[in-house]
Design a protein around this motif. Structure first.
Motif: not given
Length: 127
Positions: A98-113
């Motif tokens: 996860p990374t922290i976005a400039f607006y203060g949320l920690k986020q993890m991105f992925l794509k489904d199948l």
């Protein structure tokens, strides 16, 4: 006025059995409802916590797969994205941390199948 209490996106998928297994086994959603005409899964509702999505077997009239989900992302708010990252890695997913976005949320991105973009996020902890 009437209250709206839930939004449940419907995702058209190429192989519903495979997609349902991904959401169940890799993302740990629970299949709570299904429609099986002629004994074959055609639609299902998947839930985890207070969120849900529906999966439906795509048909020719749903258009080409490469256009589905274009311009749409699904953001799931959770308590601790770091803990979720660790949990999902144990299911065999190869995920970026996860990374922290400039607006203060920690986020993890992925794509489904089927290429739908999923983001799991929680507030970034100070310090």
């Amino acid at each position: 006025s009437a209250k709206i209490h839930e939004l449940v996106p419907l995702l058209f998928v190429d192989d519903i059995a495979r997609s349902a297994a991904f959401y169940r086994d890799a993302l740990r959603f629970v299949q709570t409802e299904q429609w099986e005409p002629n004994g074959k899964l055609a639609w299902c509702r998947m839930e985890r916590g207070g969120t849900a999505i529906m999966l439906q077997q795509a048909a020719a009239e749903d258009g080409p797969a490469e256009h589905r989900g274009h311009g749409v992302g699904f953001f799931f708010n959770c308590d601790d994205v770091d803990a979720l990252h660790a949990e999902l890695q144990q299911t065999g997913l190869d995920l970026e941390p996860p990374t922290i976005a400039f607006y203060g949320l920690k986020q993890m991105f992925l794509k489904d199948l089927d290429g739908y973009e999923l983001c799991f996020q929680s507030p970034a902890r100070a310090g």
